[in-house]
Motif scaffolding. Structure first.
Motif, PDB file in Angstrom:
ATOM      1  N   GLN A 128     -14.480 -12.899  79.994  1.00 48.75           N
ATOM      2  CA  GLN A 128     -13.713 -13.307  78.827  1.00 48.75           C
ATOM      3  C   GLN A 128     -14.522 -13.309  77.538  1.00 48.75           C
ATOM      4  OE1 GLN A 128     -10.441 -13.749  78.914  1.00 48.75           O
ATOM      5  NE2 GLN A 128     -10.525 -13.251  81.089  1.00 48.75           N
ATOM      6  N   LYS A 139     -12.481 -20.609  89.075  1.00 53.00           N
ATOM      7  CA  LYS A 139     -12.404 -19.629  87.982  1.00 53.00           C
ATOM      8  C   LYS A 139     -10.994 -19.551  87.412  1.00 53.00           C
ATOM      9  CE  LYS A 139     -14.564 -16.320  90.355  1.00 53.00           C
ATOM     10  NZ  LYS A 139     -15.093 -14.961  90.646  1.00 53.00           N
ATOM     11  N   LEU A 186      -7.232 -15.225  90.061  1.00 55.31           N
ATOM     12  CA  LEU A 186      -7.050 -14.243  89.004  1.00 55.31           C
ATOM     13  C   LEU A 186      -6.997 -12.837  89.590  1.00 55.31           C
ATOM     14  CD1 LEU A 186      -9.620 -15.753  86.490  1.00 55.31           C
ATOM     15  CD2 LEU A 186      -7.124 -15.996  86.421  1.00 55.31           C
ATOM     16  N   THR A 192     -18.294 -20.143  88.014  1.00 56.62           N
ATOM     17  CA  THR A 192     -17.370 -19.501  87.075  1.00 56.62           C
ATOM     18  C   THR A 192     -17.987 -18.382  86.239  1.00 56.62           C
ATOM     19  OG1 THR A 192     -17.836 -21.113  85.322  1.00 56.62           O
ATOM     20  CG2 THR A 192     -16.049 -21.649  86.864  1.00 56.62           C
ATOM     21  N   SER A 252      -6.940 -12.836  80.697  1.00 53.82           N
ATOM     22  CA  SER A 252      -7.281 -11.517  80.151  1.00 53.82           C
ATOM     23  C   SER A 252      -8.039 -11.725  78.902  1.00 53.82           C
ATOM     24  CB  SER A 252      -6.046 -10.672  79.942  1.00 53.82           C
ATOM     25  OG  SER A 252      -5.545 -10.678  78.648  1.00 53.82           O
ATOM     26  N   GLU A 262     -16.010 -15.153  85.404  1.00 54.68           N
ATOM     27  CA  GLU A 262     -14.911 -15.322  84.465  1.00 54.68           C
ATOM     28  C   GLU A 262     -15.425 -15.577  83.057  1.00 54.68           C
ATOM     29  OE1 GLU A 262     -11.082 -15.914  82.753  1.00 54.68           O
ATOM     30  OE2 GLU A 262     -11.923 -14.715  84.378  1.00 54.68           O
ATOM     31  N   ASP A 316      -8.499 -22.741  79.458  1.00 52.84           N
ATOM     32  CA  ASP A 316      -8.721 -22.072  78.180  1.00 52.84           C
ATOM     33  C   ASP A 316      -7.392 -21.680  77.542  1.00 52.84           C
ATOM     34  OD1 ASP A 316     -10.176 -20.857  76.084  1.00 52.84           O
ATOM     35  OD2 ASP A 316     -10.073 -18.917  77.077  1.00 52.84           O
ATOM     36  N   HIS A 366      -9.829 -20.411  83.536  1.00 49.81           N
ATOM     37  CA  HIS A 366      -8.989 -19.476  82.784  1.00 49.81           C
ATOM     38  C   HIS A 366      -7.724 -20.185  82.289  1.00 49.81           C
ATOM     39  CE1 HIS A 366      -7.463 -15.341  81.913  1.00 49.81           C
ATOM     40  NE2 HIS A 366      -6.293 -15.926  82.104  1.00 49.81           N
TER      41      HIS A 366
END
Length: 512
Positions: A174, A385, A495, A167, A38, A170, A392, A389
């Motif tokens: 973000q 993806k 996701l 990716t 998110s 995503e 990160d 996420h």
């Protein structure tokens, strides 16, 4: 030509591929795949210590950084990829630079041990000037602090932004910055293609394709590529004009296929010296790693494959996610030889029913491959993806990603994927089209594939009688498929934002 960079808020987001390069770019990107080719707030307020900035993490040494000058003129941005992303209206801008400096090559003291604990020492130095492409949020408020630095893939001699294509949804959701680095010589200088599928062909490189724009570039050899990659990262981390004045909090390195070989080499030999990156996304690596090349020479894919199998060192100071497809395990790349257990810094995700490259890799150009069977249609990019996420979050908060089951393989000197009665691989991450099949998705191609088709696996329809036995109605099929989609998301291998994309792979019309 070049001009000294000046801050500006927007550029045309339309990516341009040069005439005559589109077809080669297609082969590049798909082949780029291997032997051939998110939301967080900008304040980043988190109470959890970052995995990469924890007390035990070594300090980041000071070192030389690249000097950036904006590229302009000529035919515009050149990127050899089969599918482009139009940035207009997305809130993202694209800018291109020449990154210059003096790079250092390395020597591997004691060779390349299979435990990945390599010792690199400085060797020679050489001046360089290479291409760097930046895609970033136009508005500072939209930047989340993360920069994804991709080692562009040059398997067929043309730079290809494979991980961006996998990716980009995503990245833009973000608010990440994406940086593509032309790290290797052939993409810049051109020369004989180094992969079996392109054997005998000569590519012009950026310099030869568009001398008006790229004529000043000079890549002195792939032995310097690792320090070039580091120096670009240092400039980006410092919050240069190339980032629109935005100061990053995290730098994540990423590479797919041939570039994944480079990621393994960087992790094992260079990251212990530089500590420059806060995490690594390794995607579709082979069993070995990219060997250090001599001055003036490119790194050979064949050489990388000849490198003894090696794991990613287990004492790395930053998180690493390694995403491997079913096809990567045993089809040419033989990454099963470099399997390693998960640790507090490492996750291995193996995707069942997936091939090294697939229909998503080539978009509308799948038919141009002329493979004897339909190529693989697995939603692998959706898993990639999720991996980005998770990486990160791992680097930012210290929260590790889920562990994934391994694909089942036989024992012995030449392991093979274990399959069920339908021919579908057992174990691994099972995306909905694999968990609730109407086709046999496989990383294995037809029995006599061409040198390029060997990487694209296969899609084989299940017989109507088998579908009738599995699903008494379309509603029953969709119910199972939706449940599998939700389970994949809950497990952390897709996701929530990509649920519609996963649902789009359903084929209820196949149920009679």
């Amino acid at each position: 030509m070049r001009r000294v960079i000046r801050a500006r808020d927007s550029l045309s987001g339309q990516r341009r591929v040069l005439p005559g390069v589109r077809c080669l770019g297609v082969i590049s990107s798909l082949v780029a795949v291997g032997l051939v080719a998110s939301a967080c707030s900008s304040s980043d307020t988190t109470g959890t210590t970052s995995a990469s900035s924890s007390a035990e993490a070594p300090s980041r040494p000071v070192g030389p950084a690249a000097t950036f000058q904006e590229l302009a003129g000529g035919k515009g941005v050149n990127m050899g990829s089969p599918v482009s992303v139009n940035l207009q209206g997305t809130g993202y801008v694209e800018q291109e630079y020449a990154a210059s400096g003096t790079a250092t090559s390395y020597k591997a003291q004691g060779g390349y041990a299979d435990d990945g604990r390599w010792t690199f020492t400085p060797d020679s130095t050489a001046a360089y000037s290479t291409r760097v492409l930046v895609r970033r949020p136009a508005a500072a408020k939209d930047f989340n602090g993360t920069v994804v630095v991709e080692w562009l893939n040059v398997s067929s001699g043309v730079d290809s932004d494979v991980e961006w294509w996998n990716t980009h949804e995503e990245i833009m959701r973000q608010g990440d910055i994406w940086v593509g680095v032309s790290a290797q010589r052939i993409g810049v200088m051109g020369g004989p293609a180094l992969t079996p599928s392109a054997a005998g062909s000569v590519t012009p490189g950026l310099k030869g394709t568009d001398p008006a724009r790229y004529g000043s570039l000079n890549q002195p050899g792939d032995g310097y590529a690792f320090d070039i990659f580091t120096q670009v990262a240092r400039t980006i981390r410092a919050g240069a004009t190339a980032t629109g004045g935005l100061t990053p909090r995290r730098l994540l390195a990423a590479g797919e296929s041939q570039s994944a070989y480079a990621m393994v080499t960087y992790l094992n030999g260079v990251q212990p010296l530089t500590h420059e990156f806060d995490g690594f996304l390794v995607h579709s690596r082979g069993a070995g790693a990219m060997a250090l090349a001599a001055p003036g020479q490119p790194a050979s894919i064949q050489g990388a494959n000849a490198t003894p199998a090696t794991i990613i060192r287990t004492d790395t100071d930053v998180p690493v996610i390694d995403v491997q497809t079913e096809g990567d395990l045993t089809v040419i790349l033989n990454s099963v030889q470099a399997r390693q257990p998960d640790t507090n810094r490492f996750r291995l995700w193996e995707v069942a029913g997936a091939s090294h490259a697939d229909t998503h890799s080539v978009g509308p150009f799948a038919s141009a491959l002329n493979c004897a069977v339909a190529i693989n249609n697995s939603p692998t990019h959706i898993v990639v993806k999720a991996a980005l996420h998770a990486l990160d979050a791992w680097a930012r908060t210290g929260t590790p990603p889920p562990t994934a089951p391994r694909i089942d393989v036989t024992t012995g000197a030449t392991p093979q994927v274990v399959r069920d009665a339908d021919g579908i691989a057992r174990g691994g991450i099972r995306t909905p089209p694999v968990a609730v099949p109407v086709d046999v998705l496989s990383g294995t191609p037809d029995p006599n594939p061409s040198s390029i088709c060997v990487l694209f696996g296969s899609t084989t329809p299940l017989p109507a009688t088998r579908l009738a036995a599995l699903y008494p109605s379309r509603d029953a099929y969709l119910q199972k498929y939706n449940a599998a989609t939700d389970a994949t998301i809950k497990a952390g291998f897709a996701l929530t934002a990509d649920r519609p994309a996963l649902i789009a792979y359903a084929q209820p019309s196949r149920i009679l």
